[in-house]
Design a protein around this motif. Sequence first.
Motif, PDB file in Angstrom:
ATOM      1  N   GLU A  17      15.404  -0.751  -4.266  1.00 17.99           N
ATOM      2  CA  GLU A  17      14.575   0.437  -4.032  1.00 17.99           C
ATOM      3  C   GLU A  17      13.191  -0.011  -3.572  1.00 17.99           C
ATOM      4  O   GLU A  17      12.673  -1.018  -4.059  1.00 17.99           O
ATOM      5  N   THR A  57       2.563   2.314  -3.423  1.00 21.37           N
ATOM      6  CA  THR A  57       1.696   2.780  -4.501  1.00 21.37           C
ATOM      7  C   THR A  57       0.382   2.001  -4.492  1.00 21.37           C
ATOM      8  O   THR A  57       0.302   0.923  -3.902  1.00 21.37           O
ATOM      9  N   ASN A  66       3.046   5.740  -9.961  1.00 23.44           N
ATOM     10  CA  ASN A  66       3.157   7.080  -9.347  1.00 23.44           C
ATOM     11  C   ASN A  66       3.785   8.114 -10.289  1.00 23.44           C
ATOM     12  O   ASN A  66       4.648   8.899  -9.895  1.00 23.44           O
ATOM     13  N   TYR A 119       9.095   1.341  -2.588  1.00 27.21           N
ATOM     14  CA  TYR A 119       8.093   2.382  -2.814  1.00 27.21           C
ATOM     15  C   TYR A 119       6.748   1.899  -2.277  1.00 27.21           C
ATOM     16  O   TYR A 119       6.561   0.719  -2.008  1.00 27.21           O
TER      17      TYR A 119
END
Length: 301
Positions: A257, A261, A189, A259
């Motif tokens: 973390e 994508t 990303n 995310y």
Amino acid sequence: MSKSWFIIANPISGNRNFSKQWKEIQQLLNNKKIDFSFAFTKFSKHEIELVDTAIQQGFRNIISIGGDGTLHNVVNGIMMQRYAKTSDITIAVIPQGTGNDWIKSYNIPNNVEKAIEIISKKNIILQDIGVLEHENKTTFFNNVAGLGYDGYIVNKLKTLKRFGSLAYILSGIAGLFFYKKTVFKIIFNDKVLETNCLMTVFGICKFSGGGMQFTKNVNSTDGLLDITIAKNLTIFDLIFNLRKLYSGKIVDHKKIETYKTKEIRVVPQTEKPFIQADGELIGTGEVQVKIIEKAINFVIN
């Protein structure tokens, strides 16, 4: 085109008495008037060859009898064959493995009779499939893949399988003491992260490692990989958060973390950590991961 099911069974999966189970499975399938042909795996990754032959013969419905590894190989056979669109093919599962992680996302019971009841209803979902490019090879996955600590655990599992489901816990403990974190360069990303990393996980479904949850807000049909980057977690972080590994709350830890994508590349900078896909060890080092949206039909509860 055959509407019959083609069964691919791994007779050594899960250390069970398969000959006894197989008689029960055949009886239950016949009771439900489910028409089927079958073949047993005879060597590692034999599923890929059996799938190719079955689809060439006109089968479009496949039952995987075994664990996550058997299903992984069936999926790879479907994605690699060239006789039919993968989205025209349906997979059902009768679980016989040790971890049986994929079925947990869809509430499929680890019970032969209930699994066959689910197959008879044929409620299907068109699920995404992940693609790993590594060491000039391509591997597909239907559940969870990753590299680092989880790859180390899968490598350790090979010597501990005889302990059944306890093997996952023993492997995890070994990883806590012996796995050395490495620096990962992670590209996705338009971001580039370089961090000391315990592991990076690529999820399509929720569970791995015998019921652990490293992914957040998973949707197996949204065309996105669920990425979890576990940074500089220590042995104490993992010990104190052991329950959260199984509840999924570990993703809220300050050193983790998450995310979403469609594509990600992970380049280890110092070591060549193990890469796992659906609990199968597939290589080491750098990996490029993509997703194929709505690739295969799966029978779910």
